[in-house]
Design a protein around this motif. Structure first.
Motif, PDB file in Angstrom:
ATOM      1  N   MET A 291     -17.452 -18.076 -36.088  1.00 17.49           N
ATOM      2  CA  MET A 291     -17.206 -18.117 -37.582  1.00 17.49           C
ATOM      3  C   MET A 291     -17.048 -19.564 -38.009  1.00 17.49           C
ATOM      4  O   MET A 291     -17.189 -19.895 -39.087  1.00 17.49           O
ATOM      5  CB  MET A 291     -16.005 -17.537 -37.815  1.00 17.49           C
ATOM      6  N   ILE A 292     -16.528 -20.577 -36.814  1.00 11.58           N
ATOM      7  CA  ILE A 292     -16.494 -21.932 -37.504  1.00 11.58           C
ATOM      8  C   ILE A 292     -17.846 -22.285 -37.666  1.00 11.58           C
ATOM      9  O   ILE A 292     -18.012 -23.167 -38.390  1.00 11.58           O
ATOM     10  CB  ILE A 292     -15.791 -22.600 -36.114  1.00 11.58           C
ATOM     11  N   LEU A 293     -18.824 -22.014 -37.044  1.00 13.38           N
ATOM     12  CA  LEU A 293     -20.177 -22.605 -37.182  1.00 13.38           C
ATOM     13  C   LEU A 293     -20.685 -22.144 -38.816  1.00 13.38           C
ATOM     14  O   LEU A 293     -21.364 -22.963 -39.402  1.00 13.38           O
ATOM     15  CB  LEU A 293     -21.159 -22.146 -36.250  1.00 13.38           C
ATOM     16  N   PHE A 294     -20.447 -20.939 -39.121  1.00 18.62           N
ATOM     17  CA  PHE A 294     -20.647 -20.352 -40.359  1.00 18.62           C
ATOM     18  C   PHE A 294     -20.022 -21.420 -41.475  1.00 18.62           C
ATOM     19  O   PHE A 294     -20.521 -21.572 -42.556  1.00 18.62           O
ATOM     20  CB  PHE A 294     -20.576 -18.988 -40.648  1.00 18.62           C
ATOM     21  N   SER A 295     -18.858 -21.471 -41.249  1.00 16.26           N
ATOM     22  CA  SER A 295     -18.053 -22.634 -42.198  1.00 16.26           C
ATOM     23  C   SER A 295     -18.502 -24.007 -42.222  1.00 16.26           C
ATOM     24  O   SER A 295     -18.646 -24.575 -43.206  1.00 16.26           O
ATOM     25  CB  SER A 295     -16.709 -22.571 -41.762  1.00 16.26           C
ATOM     26  N   ILE A 296     -18.928 -24.358 -41.082  1.00 18.64           N
ATOM     27  CA  ILE A 296     -19.649 -25.783 -41.144  1.00 18.64           C
ATOM     28  C   ILE A 296     -20.866 -25.781 -41.806  1.00 18.64           C
ATOM     29  O   ILE A 296     -21.065 -26.679 -42.717  1.00 18.64           O
ATOM     30  CB  ILE A 296     -19.911 -26.316 -39.573  1.00 18.64           C
ATOM     31  N   ILE A 297     -21.893 -24.714 -41.711  1.00 23.00           N
ATOM     32  CA  ILE A 297     -23.041 -24.573 -42.329  1.00 23.00           C
ATOM     33  C   ILE A 297     -22.934 -24.448 -43.624  1.00 23.00           C
ATOM     34  O   ILE A 297     -23.496 -25.089 -44.531  1.00 23.00           O
ATOM     35  CB  ILE A 297     -23.901 -23.356 -41.810  1.00 23.00           C
ATOM     36  N   ALA A 298     -21.930 -23.640 -44.204  1.00 23.17           N
ATOM     37  CA  ALA A 298     -21.517 -23.333 -45.642  1.00 23.17           C
ATOM     38  C   ALA A 298     -21.138 -24.475 -46.257  1.00 23.17           C
ATOM     39  O   ALA A 298     -21.634 -24.827 -47.389  1.00 23.17           O
ATOM     40  CB  ALA A 298     -20.537 -22.344 -45.904  1.00 23.17           C
ATOM     41  N   GLN A 299     -20.399 -25.274 -45.602  1.00 22.72           N
ATOM     42  CA  GLN A 299     -19.682 -26.625 -46.341  1.00 22.72           C
ATOM     43  C   GLN A 299     -21.020 -27.569 -46.310  1.00 22.72           C
ATOM     44  O   GLN A 299     -20.783 -28.264 -47.375  1.00 22.72           O
ATOM     45  CB  GLN A 299     -18.691 -27.268 -45.403  1.00 22.72           C
ATOM     46  N   ALA A 300     -21.804 -27.688 -45.449  1.00 18.77           N
ATOM     47  CA  ALA A 300     -22.844 -28.735 -45.475  1.00 18.77           C
ATOM     48  C   ALA A 300     -23.845 -28.277 -46.818  1.00 18.77           C
ATOM     49  O   ALA A 300     -24.211 -29.129 -47.343  1.00 18.77           O
ATOM     50  CB  ALA A 300     -23.792 -28.597 -44.237  1.00 18.77           C
ATOM     51  N   LEU A 301     -24.107 -26.941 -46.716  1.00 17.44           N
ATOM     52  CA  LEU A 301     -24.997 -26.522 -47.754  1.00 17.44           C
ATOM     53  C   LEU A 301     -24.358 -26.681 -49.296  1.00 17.44           C
ATOM     54  O   LEU A 301     -25.147 -26.951 -50.108  1.00 17.44           O
ATOM     55  CB  LEU A 301     -25.375 -24.950 -47.684  1.00 17.44           C
ATOM     56  N   GLY A 302     -23.166 -26.376 -49.176  1.00 20.15           N
ATOM     57  CA  GLY A 302     -22.419 -26.635 -50.413  1.00 20.15           C
ATOM     58  C   GLY A 302     -22.366 -28.008 -51.094  1.00 20.15           C
ATOM     59  O   GLY A 302     -22.773 -28.582 -52.035  1.00 20.15           O
ATOM     60  N   LEU A 303     -22.202 -29.007 -49.997  1.00 24.43           N
ATOM     61  CA  LEU A 303     -22.204 -30.350 -50.182  1.00 24.43           C
ATOM     62  C   LEU A 303     -23.432 -30.864 -50.588  1.00 24.43           C
ATOM     63  O   LEU A 303     -23.866 -31.423 -51.816  1.00 24.43           O
ATOM     64  CB  LEU A 303     -22.026 -31.112 -49.067  1.00 24.43           C
ATOM     65  N   VAL A 304     -24.743 -30.421 -50.025  1.00 26.23           N
ATOM     66  CA  VAL A 304     -26.140 -30.750 -50.465  1.00 26.23           C
ATOM     67  C   VAL A 304     -26.491 -30.081 -51.915  1.00 26.23           C
ATOM     68  O   VAL A 304     -26.949 -30.963 -52.816  1.00 26.23           O
ATOM     69  CB  VAL A 304     -27.163 -30.372 -49.171  1.00 26.23           C
ATOM     70  N   VAL A 305     -26.297 -28.770 -51.952  1.00 32.01           N
ATOM     71  CA  VAL A 305     -26.513 -28.108 -53.340  1.00 32.01           C
ATOM     72  C   VAL A 305     -25.691 -28.845 -54.311  1.00 32.01           C
ATOM     73  O   VAL A 305     -26.345 -28.962 -55.374  1.00 32.01           O
ATOM     74  CB  VAL A 305     -26.321 -26.568 -52.974  1.00 32.01           C
ATOM     75  N   GLY A 306     -24.429 -28.704 -54.029  1.00 27.74           N
ATOM     76  CA  GLY A 306     -23.549 -29.462 -55.121  1.00 27.74           C
ATOM     77  C   GLY A 306     -24.019 -30.746 -55.696  1.00 27.74           C
ATOM     78  O   GLY A 306     -24.056 -31.014 -56.800  1.00 27.74           O
ATOM     79  N   SER A 307     -24.328 -31.388 -54.592  1.00 35.28           N
ATOM     80  CA  SER A 307     -24.848 -33.133 -55.021  1.00 35.28           C
ATOM     81  C   SER A 307     -26.191 -32.977 -55.716  1.00 35.28           C
ATOM     82  O   SER A 307     -26.131 -33.777 -56.675  1.00 35.28           O
ATOM     83  CB  SER A 307     -24.919 -33.810 -53.653  1.00 35.28           C
ATOM     84  N   ILE A 308     -26.943 -32.159 -55.143  1.00 39.45           N
ATOM     85  CA  ILE A 308     -28.203 -32.064 -56.275  1.00 39.45           C
ATOM     86  C   ILE A 308     -28.142 -31.492 -57.559  1.00 39.45           C
ATOM     87  O   ILE A 308     -28.510 -32.212 -58.364  1.00 39.45           O
ATOM     88  CB  ILE A 308     -29.304 -31.263 -55.218  1.00 39.45           C
ATOM     89  N   LEU A 309     -27.002 -30.539 -57.700  1.00 38.26           N
ATOM     90  CA  LEU A 309     -26.926 -30.226 -59.071  1.00 38.26           C
ATOM     91  C   LEU A 309     -26.146 -31.105 -59.997  1.00 38.26           C
ATOM     92  O   LEU A 309     -26.405 -31.615 -60.970  1.00 38.26           O
ATOM     93  CB  LEU A 309     -26.064 -28.929 -58.850  1.00 38.26           C
ATOM     94  N   ALA A 310     -25.169 -31.737 -59.257  1.00 38.28           N
ATOM     95  CA  ALA A 310     -24.358 -32.886 -59.897  1.00 38.28           C
ATOM     96  C   ALA A 310     -25.350 -34.232 -60.327  1.00 38.28           C
ATOM     97  O   ALA A 310     -25.317 -34.736 -61.589  1.00 38.28           O
ATOM     98  CB  ALA A 310     -23.064 -33.341 -59.228  1.00 38.28           C
ATOM     99  N   ALA A 311     -26.275 -34.491 -59.474  1.00 40.67           N
ATOM    100  CA  ALA A 311     -27.386 -35.514 -59.637  1.00 40.67           C
ATOM    101  C   ALA A 311     -28.210 -35.357 -60.776  1.00 40.67           C
ATOM    102  O   ALA A 311     -28.413 -35.919 -61.559  1.00 40.67           O
ATOM    103  CB  ALA A 311     -28.148 -35.958 -58.486  1.00 40.67           C
TER     104      ALA A 311
END
Length: 93
Positions: free
Chosen positions: A1-21
């Motif tokens: 479950m920790i791995l899924f949390s890390i992957i979700a955080q990374a995807l959220g960071l990348v997708v959120g940054s792209i949308l904000a940009a």
């Protein structure tokens, strides 16, 4: 479950940054399109952002990644804005 949390955080960071940009670039583009110089929108916005939020950007991964994406988008939008300006300048009466 920790791995899924890390992957979700990374995807959220990348997708959120792209949308904000994308939102930042769109706002800057349309803001200076009124002055008939949309190619200056993103570089001017990045300059203002850097001058006002120097310490905050360095401390935040989200803002740092968003700034990198905005700078890359500015490099792409510069020639597009110049072409837009030339097309609209020639069509003016």
């Amino acid at each position: 479950m920790i791995l899924f949390s890390i992957i979700a955080q990374a995807l959220g960071l990348v997708v959120g940054s792209i949308l904000a940009a994308a939102l930042f670039c769109w706002l800057c583009w349309n803001g200076l399109k009124l002055a008939r110089h949309p190619e200056w929108g993103v570089p001017l916005g990045v300059t203002v952002l850097l001058l006002t939020c120097r310490g905050t950007i360095a401390a935040s991964e989200f803002l740092s990644m968003t700034l990198v994406i905005v700078v890359l988008a500015a490099a792409v939008m510069w020639p597009v804005g110049r072409a837009w300006r030339q097309d609209h300048h020639l069509s003016r009466p």
